[in-house]
Scaffold this motif. Structure first.
Motif, PDB file in Angstrom:
ATOM      1  N   VAL A 339      38.777  36.769  61.306  1.00  4.66           N
ATOM      2  CA  VAL A 339      38.473  36.736  62.735  1.00  4.66           C
ATOM      3  C   VAL A 339      36.969  36.599  62.947  1.00  4.66           C
ATOM      4  O   VAL A 339      36.516  35.794  63.769  1.00  4.66           O
ATOM      5  CB  VAL A 339      39.023  37.991  63.436  1.00  4.66           C
ATOM      6  N   TRP A 340      36.191  37.378  62.206  1.00  4.49           N
ATOM      7  CA  TRP A 340      34.742  37.284  62.345  1.00  4.49           C
ATOM      8  C   TRP A 340      34.222  35.892  61.938  1.00  4.49           C
ATOM      9  O   TRP A 340      33.305  35.355  62.570  1.00  4.49           O
ATOM     10  CB  TRP A 340      34.052  38.355  61.508  1.00  4.49           C
ATOM     11  N   GLU A 341      34.812  35.308  60.902  1.00  2.75           N
ATOM     12  CA  GLU A 341      34.378  33.977  60.471  1.00  2.75           C
ATOM     13  C   GLU A 341      34.605  32.948  61.578  1.00  2.75           C
ATOM     14  O   GLU A 341      33.739  32.113  61.852  1.00  2.75           O
ATOM     15  CB  GLU A 341      35.134  33.571  59.203  1.00  2.75           C
ATOM     16  N   ARG A 342      35.775  33.020  62.248  1.00  5.48           N
ATOM     17  CA  ARG A 342      36.043  32.076  63.340  1.00  5.48           C
ATOM     18  C   ARG A 342      35.115  32.343  64.535  1.00  5.48           C
ATOM     19  O   ARG A 342      34.639  31.415  65.170  1.00  5.48           O
ATOM     20  CB  ARG A 342      37.506  32.163  63.758  1.00  5.48           C
ATOM     21  N   LEU A 343      34.843  33.626  64.828  1.00  5.19           N
ATOM     22  CA  LEU A 343      33.925  33.951  65.916  1.00  5.19           C
ATOM     23  C   LEU A 343      32.524  33.416  65.624  1.00  5.19           C
ATOM     24  O   LEU A 343      31.830  32.926  66.526  1.00  5.19           O
ATOM     25  CB  LEU A 343      33.863  35.461  66.130  1.00  5.19           C
ATOM     26  N   ASP A 344      32.114  33.481  64.369  1.00  2.00           N
ATOM     27  CA  ASP A 344      30.803  32.965  63.998  1.00  2.00           C
ATOM     28  C   ASP A 344      30.760  31.448  64.170  1.00  2.00           C
ATOM     29  O   ASP A 344      29.761  30.887  64.659  1.00  2.00           O
ATOM     30  CB  ASP A 344      30.493  33.344  62.552  1.00  2.00           C
ATOM     31  N   GLN A 345      31.839  30.775  63.808  1.00  8.83           N
ATOM     32  CA  GLN A 345      31.908  29.322  63.972  1.00  8.83           C
ATOM     33  C   GLN A 345      31.884  28.918  65.443  1.00  8.83           C
ATOM     34  O   GLN A 345      31.253  27.927  65.821  1.00  8.83           O
ATOM     35  CB  GLN A 345      33.178  28.792  63.308  1.00  8.83           C
TER      36      GLN A 345
END
Length: 355
Positions: A339-345
């Motif tokens: 989830v954090w990886e997608r939010l960062d993207q």
């Protein structure tokens, strides 16, 4: 000729790929989705998600082998507050249909439910239970719908618990609790046959539980979220102070504008008519890719079909970040990092360093 691997997860009413994206974020797969609408199939296929175009009512769950999970997202127009709400008057009929399925009376008794409801789309939710009961060896289930289906999900959960499923949860989640710029609210049924899922860290707004030989309980919600609050304006790169018109000159009790400095309302296909008041109804109109970003899809997600169809697909989809969190909790897979990886993207929202 390349042979496709046998799916481990089957999706019903798979749409353009919200739950499929969540599964991809977790490396959960391979998955295979059934979907009847050609544009949604085309979008999902273009995004790399396996689809079979089919009316799920014509398919038999018996004989499906090697499946770990069943994911179902039946259409919600008849239950949604944005629709005509005919599904609410059909609730007792649909619940009776669930009891018929569990009693395993006959296929004719199941199809009769479709003739009894005011709108046959209300009965499509029953396919979730039909496949859940009919797929041999299934280990877990994740199904989603609008909040108004709560009683139906309770009935399904009770049926599964009676069939000796270990844990059956009905939880309410909201997209902005996962760092998304929309207040989309969904009700999930999560069931596990032999174990109890770990919902730690999942921001749950309401929680109902039952399980094998256990009475139903209402559990305390988990309202804390580690994810940032993201406004519509920030997500789309707009300046502060922008207002969005939703209904042209038509006034309603709720008004016809909202501020983009907070999360947007939950999307429906009518978002195709939203526009920035500072730019006007032509230059400022919302585009399908922007609707997708509000839901948590990448900006380059390959939406197919007409403008109206693309908005419908985006609005119908489960936000992928929410999907990843629920699928992760249901299957025991770590999900917070995804989830954090997608939010960062999407929003340059990097995961805070561990203390």
């Amino acid at each position: 000729m390349t042979t496709q691997p046998r799916p481990r997860v089957l999706e019903g009413f798979a749409g353009a790929g919200g739950l499929s994206e969540g599964a991809r974020m977790l490396n959960l797969g391979p998955t295979l989705g059934y979907e009847i609408h050609p544009n949604a199939c085309a979008t999902a296929t273009a995004a790399g998600h396996a689809r079979v175009r089919a009316d799920i009512r014509t398919l038999a769950p018996a004989g499906l082998e090697g499946l770990e999970g069943w994911v179902s997202g039946p259409p919600c127009p008849t239950y949604s507050a944005s629709g005509k709400r005919t599904g609410r008057s059909d609730l007792d009929i649909v619940i009776g249909g669930a009891q018929t399925l569990f009693a395993q009376t006959s296929a004719d008794a199941h199809t009769a439910t479709y003739r009894q409801v005011a709108d046959e789309r209300s009965a499509l939710v029953l396919e979730t239970l039909r496949f859940a009961l009919g797929i041999e060896g299934l280990q877990w289930i994740v199904a989603e719908q609008v909040p108004a289906v709560e009683r139906i999900w309770w009935e399904f959960a009770a049926s599964l618990a009676t069939a000796y499923w270990e844990s059956c949860d009905v939880i309410t989640l909201r997209a902005d609790d996962f760092g998304l710029p929309t207040r989309r609210t969904r009700r999930f049924l999560v069931a596990a046959r032999e174990y109890t899922p770990d919902f730690s860290g999942l921001p749950i707004r309401s929680w109902w539980w039952t399980g094998r030989n256990r009475e139903p309980e209402v559990l305390l919600p988990q309202l804390w979220t580690p994810f940032p609050r993201v406004s519509m304006a920030a997500a789309l790169g707009w300046p502060a102070g922008v207002r969005v018109n939703t209904r042209g000159a038509r006034k309603t009790a709720g008004g016809n504008e909202f501020s983009a400095d907070g999360p947007a309302p939950g999307l429906t296909y009518t978002a195709r008519s939203w526009w920035r008041t500072d730019l006007g109804s032509v230059d400022g109109r919302l585009e399908p890719w922007q609707a997708g970003v509000l839901q948590g899809f990448p900006p380059d997600y390959p939406w197919q079909g007409s403008r109206t169809s693309q908005f419908q697909q985006a609005a119908d989809a489960v936000p992928p970040l929410m999907a990843a969190a629920v699928l992760g909790a249901a299957t025991g897979r770590p999900w917070q990092g995804a989830v954090w990886e997608r939010l960062d993207q999407l929003h340059d929202a990097a995961q805070p360093a561990a203390a």
